[in-house]
Design an enzyme around this catalytic site. Structure first.
Site, PDB file in Angstrom:
ATOM      1  N   HIS A 285      55.387  42.006  11.734  1.00 20.10           N
ATOM      2  CA  HIS A 285      56.648  42.560  12.198  1.00 20.10           C
ATOM      3  C   HIS A 285      56.924  42.115  13.626  1.00 20.10           C
ATOM      4  CE1 HIS A 285      57.900  45.004   8.910  1.00 20.10           C
ATOM      5  NE2 HIS A 285      56.803  45.754   8.897  1.00 20.10           N
ATOM      6  N   CYS A 334      60.122  37.866  12.261  1.00 17.57           N
ATOM      7  CA  CYS A 334      61.583  37.933  12.352  1.00 17.57           C
ATOM      8  C   CYS A 334      62.008  38.008  13.815  1.00 17.57           C
ATOM      9  CB  CYS A 334      62.101  39.138  11.588  1.00 17.57           C
ATOM     10  SG  CYS A 334      61.751  39.063   9.813  1.00 17.57           S
TER      11      CYS A 334
END
Length: 698
Positions: A285, A334
């Site tokens: 993440h 991301c």
């Protein structure tokens, strides 16, 4: 009650006619049993089974005698149904005890399995054609027994429980096939749901949705002890092996909390010194705000905030202070904007021509993980590992990776590699490592501390059995323990050794250890290199271990001359110290004045004094890779990799990223500044750096 009519003929075994009458009258009761009464009286008077056998022989009751005599053959371990992935090892076990030598024969359905004549059936590697039902026949003299049927389900997919199912919309009336797979022993059970309601007969791995139902959301729920697979684990494993081929000293870590990540970075920085090539790969993440990239630990509260995350640019600043020769960041995460995080850290970087950023995706975009057959890499590493060993300037190598990704239809238009670089000279991951000095040796010893495996050992038990205990490292914080029976007494019919009693800090699930195949306990990447016919245990999160790793080895065994079928237990306590990363005590509390804090509070880089590099620093950074200067220093290569969790962070919106995260400050300006959007032209940017270095050197 076959024994009752003959009781009258052997009255000498009774104390009197009252006993006979008491047993006989039981036949008049609704649930009365003369034989049960007989057994009760014999028990109360201290009679043994031998007395009962003698009595039945006297009566000539052969039918009752057969019930008391032990069977000539008995299966004590039945094969278990299992679901596993194609390409891994299938293990089925069937063990029996008998009065004469045993013979085994395995069958698949009605056909004999070639060479399947041992108690353990091993098919390596298992293929789709090996799926089916298996049974084992055991012969002992004239007696024979069949085992239970064991179902073997071979999966050709890597999508396991916990992953979202993505189904494209189809035309009305078309059928849709949904498929979900899990591995485990015993074989997983499936139940499909539609809008949280169980679907009748939806208990198979595959579900056909007919007609208009194809547009409704479906979700499988599975009851099994399978292991969840994630591409980042494969990525970290593959990169670790490739970079070790390039003589990088690699620390690979999975599933770290915030304090563990910060302490790991601190240990990583201790490995760096003048001239070292430092490389950090991160998969998990992440998000990007105002040009700063944030790595999210596994315990970060949602929504994410910078106070609970690690800022990559803060790490870069600290690496620059070590006067490293090359700083490489490969960020497989991301880069969406995080609107929940309002802070704008001001991180002042030195002007050095030795920085390379390789982003798995573009700014304000997501990184993808593909579902396919077998174990696969993420999109970025899928192409990176094909080029990583090329003897090219690192930016040239990454450019070729970007071109390869651009031709990949699955992510074309969705994910593209972005490269940011300030390299002014040729720097390659294949550069030759020069001889080290005493400082380098000190750092090498520090690295070696985190990679010491316990030596294998043999344990001798009082019963005469000998157990081998072996160890392997899957990652720097993941230890594999396997037990193997080296020797057992000839009169021991059953023998098995397992490990238990691990520290609660490691949160070891007893159901997930001592498995017959590596895959069952989550060991997918090392399974082919581990010895066979062992029991395997995977111990993860070694960074949480505060003391030494102490556990118990329990041996279970039974002997052929034992009247009792229950096995006998022997135990030994084993202490293997602090293996692998446990030696570095990453569990320690963060120092509140740690320079790794990234939130905008007084002890963070956001509010720390600005440090403009001195001319000497710039001259050194710009010139020490000159061939004439190279003999004055040595460099080693270090890699630090983390994989807390794969996924995309929420949030939408626009963000921009300055090419090198450089915010220029005058030496006397210590106040906060806004990020500056730099040019997107790499050549122009490199020229600006070279000019800056030349001005400083003057």
């Amino acid at each position: 009650e076959p024994a009752f009519p003959l009781m009258k003929n052997n009255m000498k075994l009774w104390r009197g006619s009252n006993d006979m009458e008491m047993c006989s009258l039981k036949v008049l009761e609704l649930e009365g049993s003369p034989s049960h009464m007989l057994l009760r009286l014999m028990g109360e008077r201290g009679c043994t089974t031998g007395h009962l056998i003698d009595y039945l022989k006297t009566l000539g009751n052969t039918e009752a005698l057969q019930c008391l005599q032990p069977p000539a053959l008995q299966i004590v371990i039945q094969p278990q149904s299992v679901a596993l992935l194609c390409g891994y090892n299938l293990h089925l076990s069937c063990h029996a005890v008998g009065q004469s030598p045993l013979q085994y024969q395995w069958f698949k359905s009605k056909e004999e399995v070639p060479n399947g004549i041992s108690p353990n059936l091993v098919i390596s590697p298992v293929q789709l054609k090996d799926a089916g039902f298996y049974i084992c026949r055991v012969n002992s003299g004239d007696a024979f027994e069949f085992s239970h049927w064991a179902e073997v389900d071979v999966l050709n997919i890597s999508t396991l429980s916990g992953k979202k199912l993505c189904v494209s919309l189809v035309d009305f009336g078309e059928n849709v096939l949904l498929e979900c797979g899990a591995v485990g022993r015993p074989i997983p059970q499936y139940q499909w749901h539609k809008n949280a309601v169980p679907i009748p007969n939806g208990t198979k791995r595959k579900l056909v949705v007919r007609g208009e139902l194809s547009k409704e959301p479906y979700k499988p729920l599975m009851a099994s002890n399978h292991v969840q697979l994630k591409a980042p684990m494969v990525d970290v494993y593959d990169l670790t092996n490739l970079l070790r081929q390039l003589n990088f000293k690699v620390v690979s870590l999975l599933d770290l909390t915030e304090s563990e990540m910060r302490n790991a970075v601190e240990e990583f920085l201790l490995l760096l010194h003048k001239g070292v090539y430092g490389l950090l790969y991160y998969a998990g993440h992440g998000y990007e705000n105002y040009g700063n990239s944030f790595m999210v630990p596994v315990d970060a509260p949602n929504p994410y905030r910078s106070a609970n995350c690690l800022c990559v640019q803060s790490i870069l600043r600290l690496m620059q202070e070590k006067e490293t020769g090359l700083n490489v960041f490969l960020l497989d995460m991301c880069r969406k904007r995080n609107f929940h995080c309002k802070s704008t850290p001001n991180i002042v970087l030195r002007v050095t021509a030795n920085i390379v950023f390789g982003y798995a995706t573009c700014q304000d975009a997501e990184a993808f993980e593909l579902s396919s057959t077998g174990f696969i890499n993420g999109v970025f590493v899928k192409f990176l590992k094909k080029r990583l060993l090329d003897d090219e300037k690192i930016t040239v190598m990454l450019d070729r990776v970007a071109e390869d990704m651009g031709h990949f239809d699955a992510t074309k238009g969705k994910q593209a590699l972005e490269i940011r670089s300030s390299l002014s000279e040729r720097r390659a991951l294949t550069d030759v490592i020069l001889p080290g000095d005493s400082e380098d040796q000190t750092h090498s010893r520090q690295w070696a501390k985190a990679h010491e495996l316990p030596e294998s050992m043999c344990l001798d038990f009082d019963c005469g059995a000998q157990i081998k205990l072996g160890f392997a490292a899957e990652f720097s914080n993941v230890l594999i323990i396997y037990t193997h029976i080296v020797k057992k007494p000839t009169d021991m019919s059953f023998c098995q050794a397992h490990v238990t009693d691990f520290s609660k800090e490691l949160d070891v699930d007893p159901k997930e250890i001592n498995r017959e195949t590596p895959e069952e306990t989550g060991i997918y990447l090392l399974s082919s290199s581990l010895p066979q016919h062992c029991l395997y245990t995977r111990i993860s999160s070694l960074q949480k271990l505060r003391g030494e790793l102490v556990f118990t080895v329990c041996l279970q065994g039974s002997f052929t001359d034992m009247d009792d079928d229950h096995p006998v237990h022997w135990t030994k306590t084993v202490n293997i110290g602090k293996p692998l990363i446990a030696r570095l005590a990453l569990h320690r509390a963060m120092r509140r004045n740690s320079c790794l804090q990234t939130c905008p509070i007084p002890h963070s880089p956001s509010c720390s004094p600005c440090h403009s590099p001195t001319p000497e620093h710039h001259l050194h950074q710009g010139g020490y890779h000159n061939p004439d200067y190279q003999s004055d220093f040595s460099h080693n290569n270090y890699l630090d990799v983390f994989e807390p969790m794969q996924g995309a962070v929420g949030g939408r919106g626009e963000s921009y990223y300055d090419n090198l995260n450089l915010c220029h400050h005058e030496p006397d300006d210590c106040g906060p500044s806004n990020p500056i959007e730099a040019s997107d032209d790499i050549d122009e940017l490199q020229t600006a750096f070279i000019n800056s270095l030349q001005l400083q050197s003057q």
